[in-house]
Design a protein around this motif. Structure first.
Motif, PDB file in Angstrom:
ATOM      1  N   VAL A   3      -1.050  17.425   7.590  1.00 23.91           N
ATOM      2  CA  VAL A   3      -1.381  17.700   8.990  1.00 23.91           C
ATOM      3  C   VAL A   3      -2.888  17.582   9.204  1.00 23.91           C
ATOM      4  CG1 VAL A   3      -1.349  19.485  10.780  1.00 23.91           C
ATOM      5  CG2 VAL A   3       0.687  19.085   9.398  1.00 23.91           C
ATOM      6  N   THR A   4      -3.680  17.981   8.201  1.00 22.39           N
ATOM      7  CA  THR A   4      -5.130  17.815   8.303  1.00 22.39           C
ATOM      8  C   THR A   4      -5.487  16.331   8.408  1.00 22.39           C
ATOM      9  OG1 THR A   4      -5.542  19.845   7.081  1.00 22.39           O
ATOM     10  CG2 THR A   4      -7.325  18.248   7.129  1.00 22.39           C
ATOM     11  N   LEU A   5      -4.797  15.507   7.626  1.00 19.16           N
ATOM     12  CA  LEU A   5      -4.983  14.056   7.706  1.00 19.16           C
ATOM     13  C   LEU A   5      -4.646  13.555   9.110  1.00 19.16           C
ATOM     14  CD1 LEU A   5      -5.017  11.055   6.320  1.00 19.16           C
ATOM     15  CD2 LEU A   5      -2.574  11.423   6.149  1.00 19.16           C
ATOM     16  N   LEU A   6      -3.484  13.980   9.611  1.00 19.16           N
ATOM     17  CA  LEU A   6      -3.024  13.563  10.932  1.00 19.16           C
ATOM     18  C   LEU A   6      -4.022  14.003  12.009  1.00 19.16           C
ATOM     19  CD1 LEU A   6      -0.456  12.431  12.538  1.00 19.16           C
ATOM     20  CD2 LEU A   6       0.053  14.834  12.934  1.00 19.16           C
ATOM     21  N   GLY A   7      -4.455  15.271  11.915  1.00 16.25           N
ATOM     22  CA  GLY A   7      -5.418  15.797  12.884  1.00 16.25           C
ATOM     23  C   GLY A   7      -6.701  14.983  12.879  1.00 16.25           C
ATOM     24  N   ARG A  62     -17.166  14.272  10.816  1.00 21.35           N
ATOM     25  CA  ARG A  62     -17.324  14.351   9.350  1.00 21.35           C
ATOM     26  C   ARG A  62     -16.086  14.945   8.689  1.00 21.35           C
ATOM     27  NH1 ARG A  62     -23.634  16.294   8.957  1.00 21.35           N
ATOM     28  NH2 ARG A  62     -24.496  14.436   9.923  1.00 21.35           N
ATOM     29  N   SER A  63     -15.529  15.993   9.313  1.00 21.31           N
ATOM     30  CA  SER A  63     -14.337  16.605   8.716  1.00 21.31           C
ATOM     31  C   SER A  63     -13.159  15.645   8.756  1.00 21.31           C
ATOM     32  CB  SER A  63     -13.935  17.891   9.438  1.00 21.31           C
ATOM     33  OG  SER A  63     -15.021  18.527   9.972  1.00 21.31           O
ATOM     34  N   ALA A  64     -13.073  14.875   9.841  1.00 21.25           N
ATOM     35  CA  ALA A  64     -11.963  13.926   9.940  1.00 21.25           C
ATOM     36  C   ALA A  64     -12.025  12.928   8.786  1.00 21.25           C
ATOM     37  CB  ALA A  64     -12.008  13.201  11.279  1.00 21.25           C
ATOM     38  N   VAL A  65     -13.241  12.413   8.525  1.00 23.51           N
ATOM     39  CA  VAL A  65     -13.394  11.430   7.447  1.00 23.51           C
ATOM     40  C   VAL A  65     -13.033  12.056   6.096  1.00 23.51           C
ATOM     41  CG1 VAL A  65     -15.069  10.020   6.195  1.00 23.51           C
ATOM     42  CG2 VAL A  65     -15.111  10.068   8.690  1.00 23.51           C
ATOM     43  N   LEU A  66     -13.547  13.272   5.841  1.00 28.25           N
ATOM     44  CA  LEU A  66     -13.226  13.930   4.568  1.00 28.25           C
ATOM     45  C   LEU A  66     -11.737  14.259   4.480  1.00 28.25           C
ATOM     46  CD1 LEU A  66     -14.064  15.089   1.871  1.00 28.25           C
ATOM     47  CD2 LEU A  66     -14.705  17.206   3.007  1.00 28.25           C
ATOM     48  N   GLY A  67     -11.172  14.722   5.598  1.00 27.52           N
ATOM     49  CA  GLY A  67      -9.755  15.078   5.614  1.00 27.52           C
ATOM     50  C   GLY A  67      -8.856  13.886   5.325  1.00 27.52           C
ATOM     51  N   ILE A  68      -9.301  12.706   5.761  1.00 27.54           N
ATOM     52  CA  ILE A  68      -8.508  11.493   5.506  1.00 27.54           C
ATOM     53  C   ILE A  68      -8.642  11.074   4.046  1.00 27.54           C
ATOM     54  CG2 ILE A  68      -8.328   9.034   6.040  1.00 27.54           C
ATOM     55  CD1 ILE A  68      -9.250   9.859   8.946  1.00 27.54           C
ATOM     56  N   ILE A  69      -9.884  11.035   3.553  1.00 32.13           N
ATOM     57  CA  ILE A  69     -10.099  10.590   2.169  1.00 32.13           C
ATOM     58  C   ILE A  69      -9.472  11.563   1.175  1.00 32.13           C
ATOM     59  CG2 ILE A  69     -11.854  10.114   0.411  1.00 32.13           C
ATOM     60  CD1 ILE A  69     -13.674   9.173   2.731  1.00 32.13           C
ATOM     61  N   ALA A  70      -9.628  12.863   1.446  1.00 31.16           N
ATOM     62  CA  ALA A  70      -9.142  13.872   0.496  1.00 31.16           C
ATOM     63  C   ALA A  70      -7.631  13.835   0.336  1.00 31.16           C
ATOM     64  CB  ALA A  70      -9.590  15.265   0.951  1.00 31.16           C
ATOM     65  N   PHE A  71      -6.939  13.317   1.350  1.00 30.64           N
ATOM     66  CA  PHE A  71      -5.477  13.322   1.280  1.00 30.64           C
ATOM     67  C   PHE A  71      -4.934  12.469   0.133  1.00 30.64           C
ATOM     68  CE2 PHE A  71      -1.154  12.010   2.379  1.00 30.64           C
ATOM     69  CZ  PHE A  71      -0.582  13.257   2.588  1.00 30.64           C
ATOM     70  N   VAL A  72      -5.760  11.544  -0.352  1.00 28.20           N
ATOM     71  CA  VAL A  72      -5.329  10.677  -1.452  1.00 28.20           C
ATOM     72  C   VAL A  72      -4.888  11.517  -2.661  1.00 28.20           C
ATOM     73  CG1 VAL A  72      -7.448  10.294  -2.774  1.00 28.20           C
ATOM     74  CG2 VAL A  72      -5.887   8.397  -2.358  1.00 28.20           C
ATOM     75  N   GLN A  73      -5.379  12.749  -2.731  1.00 30.03           N
ATOM     76  CA  GLN A  73      -5.026  13.619  -3.856  1.00 30.03           C
ATOM     77  C   GLN A  73      -3.584  14.091  -3.805  1.00 30.03           C
ATOM     78  OE1 GLN A  73      -8.570  16.433  -4.730  1.00 30.03           O
ATOM     79  NE2 GLN A  73      -8.273  16.226  -2.543  1.00 30.03           N
ATOM     80  N   VAL A  74      -3.024  14.159  -2.605  1.00 31.21           N
ATOM     81  CA  VAL A  74      -1.676  14.723  -2.495  1.00 31.21           C
ATOM     82  C   VAL A  74      -0.646  13.906  -3.289  1.00 31.21           C
ATOM     83  CG1 VAL A  74       0.202  15.221  -0.888  1.00 31.21           C
ATOM     84  CG2 VAL A  74      -2.098  16.044  -0.405  1.00 31.21           C
ATOM     85  N   PRO A  75      -0.555  12.584  -3.083  1.00 33.23           N
ATOM     86  CA  PRO A  75       0.368  11.817  -3.939  1.00 33.23           C
ATOM     87  C   PRO A  75      -0.019  11.886  -5.418  1.00 33.23           C
ATOM     88  CG  PRO A  75      -0.881  10.349  -2.488  1.00 33.23           C
ATOM     89  CD  PRO A  75      -1.103  11.738  -2.001  1.00 33.23           C
ATOM     90  N   LEU A  76      -1.327  11.969  -5.692  1.00 41.76           N
ATOM     91  CA  LEU A  76      -1.761  12.066  -7.096  1.00 41.76           C
ATOM     92  C   LEU A  76      -1.233  13.338  -7.747  1.00 41.76           C
ATOM     93  CD1 LEU A  76      -5.471  10.926  -7.578  1.00 41.76           C
ATOM     94  CD2 LEU A  76      -3.395  10.040  -8.636  1.00 41.76           C
ATOM     95  N   VAL A  77      -1.353  14.450  -7.022  1.00 47.10           N
ATOM     96  CA  VAL A  77      -0.860  15.720  -7.564  1.00 47.10           C
ATOM     97  C   VAL A  77       0.657  15.650  -7.740  1.00 47.10           C
ATOM     98  CG1 VAL A  77      -0.505  18.170  -7.040  1.00 47.10           C
ATOM     99  CG2 VAL A  77      -2.741  17.137  -6.666  1.00 47.10           C
ATOM    100  N   TYR A  78       1.326  15.130  -6.717  1.00 40.24           N
ATOM    101  CA  TYR A  78       2.791  15.102  -6.755  1.00 40.24           C
ATOM    102  C   TYR A  78       3.307  14.229  -7.899  1.00 40.24           C
ATOM    103  CZ  TYR A  78       7.631  14.685  -5.223  1.00 40.24           C
ATOM    104  OH  TYR A  78       9.000  14.726  -5.182  1.00 40.24           O
TER     105      TYR A  78
END
Lengths: 243, 140
Positions: free
Chosen positions: A55-59, A141-157
């Motif tokens: 949702v942070t990515l979407l936002g 700035r938060s939007a950019v970080l929120g988008i890039i950081a999401f790459v971790q979710v599939p990595l963790v999963y």
């Protein structure tokens, strides 16, 4: 507070109660005994972390497109809730790991390490938000970080599939997994209950952020009026040149 | 948007890093443990005293308690390694359970001082089975 605003938290609370009863009523696991019950908190927590950062990515994406501050507030609220549940997943994992694995933590395990990194990156996201005073800049700035950081979710999963780990593989979708029916029902109930809690938390936090922003804007105007509009507040990041 | 010039290379770097981890990352540093077959095959790479982790299943009937630990056999994919563990094993240690031991070769034996249980992704209910009673509970 209007009555309609109480519906969501009450519903979430009732669902949590049902989830707790289902967790207690679930069968005893053959190898782990009672320890397996922690999965009814651990799995929903991890799921909420993924959902929240989604949702942070979407936002973030929506803010970049629409420039509507509501999306920025949703992204921020969701990240806060996500960090909380990432922490809960880590802690419940450690509590379970000690009796079952024989260790709280393993520095060589990809699932544990990637989750910890995700926790700290999103804590960094929250820190970034607090370090930028201008709402527009902060949102971008938060939007950019929120988008890039999401790459971790599939990595963790998929960490448990990509490399060998101490953490078990994917229980529901993995090729070698099997879970008795007795556990599936309670787990689904708890997933639903925790999701309701997430929706309630995020909705409240988003509303609270709106109130905070409105108050800040009001105070800014009040300050201006007090000074007879003769002065402007000191600016951060260099003096303004007004002609 | 002024950030486009920075966003695109950043996303590119992230994708590269991801690709490395997924496709090229299965090197020694990222392998959490060796299977018995790999450990035997790469015996020459690990001299006596070189520590690494070994993962597999406890062979049924192989567990013998010693004065300061346990001796058992780790087996997977038909290859087995004899393990001498110093220290008391975790509660769930038993026949046929997944374990990860950390230690080093000492001749034909793998000597370890760290033993953890690798629980699999199977969850079986105790319906119709003898429930497992942890030792701590059975005392009371």
């Amino acid at each position: 507070m209007t009555r309609s605003r109480l519906v969501l938290p009450v519903l979430a609370l009732v669902a949590l109660g049902v989830g707790f009863a289902a967790a207690v009523g679930a069968p005893r696991e053959a190898t782990q005994g009672e320890f397996a019950r922690i999965m009814f908190v651990h799995v929903p927590s991890a799921w909420l972390a993924f959902l929240a950062f989604g949702v942070t990515l979407l936002g973030g994406v929506m803010w970049l497109i629409r420039k509507n501050m509501l999306w920025d507030r949703i992204a921020a609220s969701s990240a806060e809730v996500g960090v909380f549940f990432t922490g809960l997943a880590l802690i419940t994992g450690m509590i379970w790991g000690y009796p079952v694995w024989g260790t709280f933590w393993d520095w060589g395990d990809a699932r544990m390490m990637s989750t910890a990194v995700m926790f700290f990156v999103y804590t960094g996201y929250l820190a970034l938000r607090r370090s930028v005073p201008d709402p527009e800049t902060r949102a971008r700035r938060s939007a950019v970080l929120g988008i890039i950081a999401f790459v971790q979710v599939p990595l963790v999963y998929f960490s448990v599939t990509i490399v060998r780990t101490l953490h078990q593989g994917l229980t529901f979708t993995g090729p070698d997994s099997s879970i008795d029916e007795g556990f599936v029902g309670p787990l689904l109930i708890n997933l639903a209950a925790f999701t309701l809690v997430y929706v309630a938390f995020t909705t409240y936090r988003t509303r609270l952020l709106k109130i905070e922003d409105d108050l800040e804007a009001e105070e800014a105007i009040a300050d201006l009026e007090l000074a007879g509009l003769g002065i402007t507040e000191p600016r951060l990041g260099g003096a303004a040149v007004d002609g | 948007m002024p950030h486009k010039s920075f966003l695109i290379p950043t996303i590119g770097l992230v994708i590269l890093a991801l690709g490395y981890i997924v496709f090229g990352g299965l090197n020694d540093n990222l392998v959490y443990y060796l299977t018995p077959a790999e450990a035997v095959e790469r015996r020459v790479d690990y001299a006596d005293g070189d520590r690494f982790r070994l993962g597999g299943f406890v062979e049924v009937g192989s567990v013998t308690e010693t004065t300061n630990g346990v001796v058992f056999t780790v087996v997977d994919e038909g290859v087995s390694v004899d393990v001498e563990h110093t220290g008391s094993p975790p509660q769930l240690f038993r026949d046929n359970i997944g374990v990860v031991v950390e230690g080093a070769w000492a001749g034909d034996v793998f000597e370890t001082d760290t033993l953890i249980i690798k629980h699999d992704e199977e969850y079986r209910s105790t319906d119709g089975e003898e429930p497992y009673v942890p030792p701590a509970e059975s005392e009371g």
